[in-house]
Motif scaffolding. Sequence first.
Motif, PDB file in Angstrom:
ATOM      1  N   PHE A  95       0.835  -1.195   0.000  1.00  0.00           N
ATOM      2  CA  PHE A  95       0.000   0.000   0.000  1.00  0.00           C
ATOM      3  C   PHE A  95       0.876   1.254   0.000  1.00  0.00           C
ATOM      4  O   PHE A  95       0.656   2.179  -0.779  1.00  0.00           O
ATOM      5  CB  PHE A  95      -0.915  -0.027   1.228  1.00  0.00           C
ATOM      6  N   ARG A  96       1.890   1.246   0.858  1.00  0.00           N
ATOM      7  CA  ARG A  96       2.821   2.382   0.912  1.00  0.00           C
ATOM      8  C   ARG A  96       3.544   2.560  -0.418  1.00  0.00           C
ATOM      9  O   ARG A  96       3.599   3.665  -0.960  1.00  0.00           O
ATOM     10  CB  ARG A  96       3.855   2.139   2.033  1.00  0.00           C
ATOM     11  N   ASP A 131       2.190   7.645  -4.614  1.00  0.00           N
ATOM     12  CA  ASP A 131       1.648   8.374  -5.759  1.00  0.00           C
ATOM     13  C   ASP A 131       0.610   9.424  -5.378  1.00  0.00           C
ATOM     14  O   ASP A 131       0.085  10.109  -6.258  1.00  0.00           O
ATOM     15  CB  ASP A 131       1.026   7.399  -6.760  1.00  0.00           C
ATOM     16  N   GLN A 132       0.308   9.541  -4.097  1.00  0.00           N
ATOM     17  CA  GLN A 132      -0.683  10.522  -3.657  1.00  0.00           C
ATOM     18  C   GLN A 132      -0.033  11.901  -3.512  1.00  0.00           C
ATOM     19  O   GLN A 132       1.178  12.006  -3.296  1.00  0.00           O
ATOM     20  CB  GLN A 132      -1.308  10.089  -2.329  1.00  0.00           C
ATOM     21  N   PRO A 133      -0.829  12.974  -3.642  1.00  0.00           N
ATOM     22  CA  PRO A 133      -0.261  14.329  -3.590  1.00  0.00           C
ATOM     23  C   PRO A 133       0.652  14.600  -2.388  1.00  0.00           C
ATOM     24  O   PRO A 133       1.694  15.201  -2.540  1.00  0.00           O
ATOM     25  CB  PRO A 133      -1.500  15.223  -3.565  1.00  0.00           C
ATOM     26  N   ASN A 134       0.276  14.142  -1.208  1.00  0.00           N
ATOM     27  CA  ASN A 134       1.119  14.348  -0.018  1.00  0.00           C
ATOM     28  C   ASN A 134       1.727  13.044   0.481  1.00  0.00           C
ATOM     29  O   ASN A 134       2.231  12.987   1.599  1.00  0.00           O
ATOM     30  CB  ASN A 134       0.308  15.007   1.100  1.00  0.00           C
ATOM     31  N   GLY A 135       1.679  12.023  -0.335  1.00  0.00           N
ATOM     32  CA  GLY A 135       2.145  10.705   0.083  1.00  0.00           C
ATOM     33  C   GLY A 135       3.604  10.651   0.478  1.00  0.00           C
ATOM     34  O   GLY A 135       3.946  10.116   1.534  1.00  0.00           O
ATOM     35  N   TYR A 146      -6.039   5.391   3.692  1.00  0.00           N
ATOM     36  CA  TYR A 146      -5.097   6.509   3.863  1.00  0.00           C
ATOM     37  C   TYR A 146      -5.622   7.485   4.911  1.00  0.00           C
ATOM     38  O   TYR A 146      -4.884   7.925   5.797  1.00  0.00           O
ATOM     39  CB  TYR A 146      -4.896   7.186   2.511  1.00  0.00           C
ATOM     40  N   ALA A 147      -6.907   7.811   4.857  1.00  0.00           N
ATOM     41  CA  ALA A 147      -7.504   8.725   5.835  1.00  0.00           C
ATOM     42  C   ALA A 147      -7.433   8.134   7.247  1.00  0.00           C
ATOM     43  O   ALA A 147      -7.133   8.851   8.217  1.00  0.00           O
ATOM     44  CB  ALA A 147      -8.947   9.042   5.452  1.00  0.00           C
ATOM     45  N   LEU A 148      -7.704   6.842   7.372  1.00  0.00           N
ATOM     46  CA  LEU A 148      -7.611   6.169   8.669  1.00  0.00           C
ATOM     47  C   LEU A 148      -6.187   6.244   9.199  1.00  0.00           C
ATOM     48  O   LEU A 148      -5.958   6.586  10.364  1.00  0.00           O
ATOM     49  CB  LEU A 148      -8.051   4.707   8.551  1.00  0.00           C
ATOM     50  N   TYR A 149      -5.218   5.908   8.350  1.00  0.00           N
ATOM     51  CA  TYR A 149      -3.808   5.963   8.745  1.00  0.00           C
ATOM     52  C   TYR A 149      -3.440   7.365   9.244  1.00  0.00           C
ATOM     53  O   TYR A 149      -2.836   7.524  10.300  1.00  0.00           O
ATOM     54  CB  TYR A 149      -2.911   5.561   7.574  1.00  0.00           C
ATOM     55  N   LYS A 150      -3.805   8.395   8.479  1.00  0.00           N
ATOM     56  CA  LYS A 150      -3.435   9.766   8.851  1.00  0.00           C
ATOM     57  C   LYS A 150      -4.072  10.176  10.170  1.00  0.00           C
ATOM     58  O   LYS A 150      -3.393  10.718  11.048  1.00  0.00           O
ATOM     59  CB  LYS A 150      -3.824  10.745   7.747  1.00  0.00           C
ATOM     60  N   SER A 151      -5.361   9.938  10.321  1.00  0.00           N
ATOM     61  CA  SER A 151      -6.031  10.365  11.550  1.00  0.00           C
ATOM     62  C   SER A 151      -5.518   9.582  12.758  1.00  0.00           C
ATOM     63  O   SER A 151      -5.306  10.151  13.829  1.00  0.00           O
ATOM     64  CB  SER A 151      -7.550  10.242  11.422  1.00  0.00           C
ATOM     65  N   PHE A 152      -5.286   8.281  12.591  1.00  0.00           N
ATOM     66  CA  PHE A 152      -4.782   7.474  13.698  1.00  0.00           C
ATOM     67  C   PHE A 152      -3.390   7.934  14.103  1.00  0.00           C
ATOM     68  O   PHE A 152      -3.096   8.075  15.293  1.00  0.00           O
ATOM     69  CB  PHE A 152      -4.762   5.988  13.317  1.00  0.00           C
ATOM     70  N   THR A 153      -2.531   8.169  13.118  1.00  0.00           N
ATOM     71  CA  THR A 153      -1.156   8.573  13.399  1.00  0.00           C
ATOM     72  C   THR A 153      -1.119   9.922  14.108  1.00  0.00           C
ATOM     73  O   THR A 153      -0.375  10.102  15.080  1.00  0.00           O
ATOM     74  CB  THR A 153      -0.334   8.607  12.104  1.00  0.00           C
TER      75      THR A 153
END
Length: 151
Positions: free
Chosen positions: A72-73, A79-83, A135-142
């Motif tokens: 996934f990473r 490839d994501q804008p802020n990835g 991705y949203a879950l990862y960001k909010s959890f982190t």
Amino acid sequence: MAYQVLRKGRVIMSNFATYREAQRYVDQKTGFFGEPKHYYEIRKDGCYLTTACVDYMGLADDGVELTTLRAFRDHYLTDQPNGQRDIAHYYRIAPRLVDLIDHSPERTVYLERIYNQLVRPAIALIEAGENDKAYALYKSFTLQLEQDLLD
């Protein structure tokens, strides 16, 4: 703490018990007929995802959970804008978070939460093709984990 080997900035192997083991691995890949040594870097493995899966849950470093998250990473997140920025941030902050978790009296609570509230749901989302939600879950959890541990 374990060590990991990076090739051109990407983790290619992790969970070496000693620096010497990681160095032997790099030595096999480099040398006269191998790649240049400057392609490789050895660093302490400060990944709270690996810590939760391998150290706490007893899963394999190359098991489905971490393999899915690494793919996934490497194939979506980069490839994501802020990835790239988010990946760099993770590698910057994760070793400190792992150290704080390892020395916390609530270590088990943190690792169980990481596994059950981040790893398992993220894998389910990835397998369902809902990468944006993963991705949203990862960001909010982190971000929440950082606030919990650093404040």
